[in-house]
Design a protein around this motif. Sequence first.
Motif, short mmCIF file in Angstrom:
data_model
loop_
_atom_site.label_atom_id
_atom_site.label_comp_id
_atom_site.label_asym_id
_atom_site.label_seq_id
_atom_site.Cartn_x
_atom_site.Cartn_y
_atom_site.Cartn_z
N ALA A 82 0.81 -1.22 0.00
CA ALA A 82 0.00 0.00 0.00
C ALA A 82 0.85 1.27 0.00
O ALA A 82 0.41 2.31 -0.48
N ASP A 83 2.08 1.21 0.52
CA ASP A 83 2.91 2.41 0.61
C ASP A 83 3.75 2.67 -0.64
O ASP A 83 4.59 3.56 -0.66
N VAL A 84 3.52 1.91 -1.71
CA VAL A 84 4.26 2.08 -2.97
C VAL A 84 3.40 2.88 -3.94
O VAL A 84 2.21 2.63 -4.09
N LEU A 85 4.03 3.86 -4.62
CA LEU A 85 3.35 4.68 -5.61
C LEU A 85 2.77 3.80 -6.71
O LEU A 85 3.46 2.91 -7.21
N GLN A 86 1.48 4.02 -7.04
CA GLN A 86 0.80 3.17 -8.02
C GLN A 86 0.03 4.01 -9.03
O GLN A 86 -0.51 5.05 -8.69
N PHE A 87 0.00 3.52 -10.28
CA PHE A 87 -0.79 4.12 -11.34
C PHE A 87 -1.59 3.00 -11.99
O PHE A 87 -1.02 1.98 -12.39
N SER A 88 -2.89 3.18 -12.12
CA SER A 88 -3.71 2.12 -12.70
C SER A 88 -3.43 1.94 -14.19
O SER A 88 -3.61 0.86 -14.73
N GLU A 89 -2.98 3.01 -14.85
CA GLU A 89 -2.62 2.96 -16.27
C GLU A 89 -1.35 3.79 -16.48
O GLU A 89 -0.62 4.05 -15.54
N GLN A 90 -1.13 4.22 -17.72
CA GLN A 90 0.04 5.02 -18.05
C GLN A 90 -0.08 6.41 -17.43
O GLN A 90 -1.06 7.11 -17.68
N PRO A 91 0.88 6.85 -16.61
CA PRO A 91 0.79 8.20 -16.06
C PRO A 91 0.95 9.25 -17.17
O PRO A 91 1.74 9.06 -18.09
N GLU A 92 0.19 10.33 -17.06
CA GLU A 92 0.31 11.40 -18.05
C GLU A 92 1.60 12.18 -17.86
O GLU A 92 2.19 12.65 -18.81
N ASP A 93 2.02 12.33 -16.62
CA ASP A 93 3.25 13.07 -16.30
C ASP A 93 4.20 12.13 -15.57
O ASP A 93 3.88 11.64 -14.49
N PHE A 94 5.34 11.89 -16.16
CA PHE A 94 6.30 10.97 -15.55
C PHE A 94 7.17 11.65 -14.50
O PHE A 94 8.07 11.02 -13.96
N GLY A 95 6.92 12.91 -14.19
CA GLY A 95 7.72 13.63 -13.20
C GLY A 95 7.73 12.94 -11.85
O GLY A 95 8.77 12.78 -11.23
#
Length: 108
Positions: A82-95
């Motif tokens: 749960a403490d890991v950054l997650q994106f359900s799909e491709q992030p729009e901003d890779f910053g």
Amino acid sequence: MVIPVSDLIVRGELSCWERVSDAGNRNPRYSCATCGNVIYGLGAYTPGLAKLMPGTLMNTKQIRPDVHIWTSSAQDWVKIPADVLQFSEQPEDFGEVLKSVTSGRQSI
């Protein structure tokens, strides 16, 4: 597995071929010149980052992902902390991804 290109060290001969993304970007892929397995790829929208195939590493026991992308298509048996950054799909901003990848550097 996304890592800074500056941290990538490959031993052995590679061949290169290009994949064209749905958006029309040319993305080089580097494969083992002997067996043809893809080792890593580069993307036009993520300069400075390599997409390394973690299954090609000799030892993965110490790897702890800092970010998970495309979790919407993860297998049911994949358990993401749960403490890991997650994106359900491709992030729009890779910053945010880049910041996480470069701040959590691991030696492998």
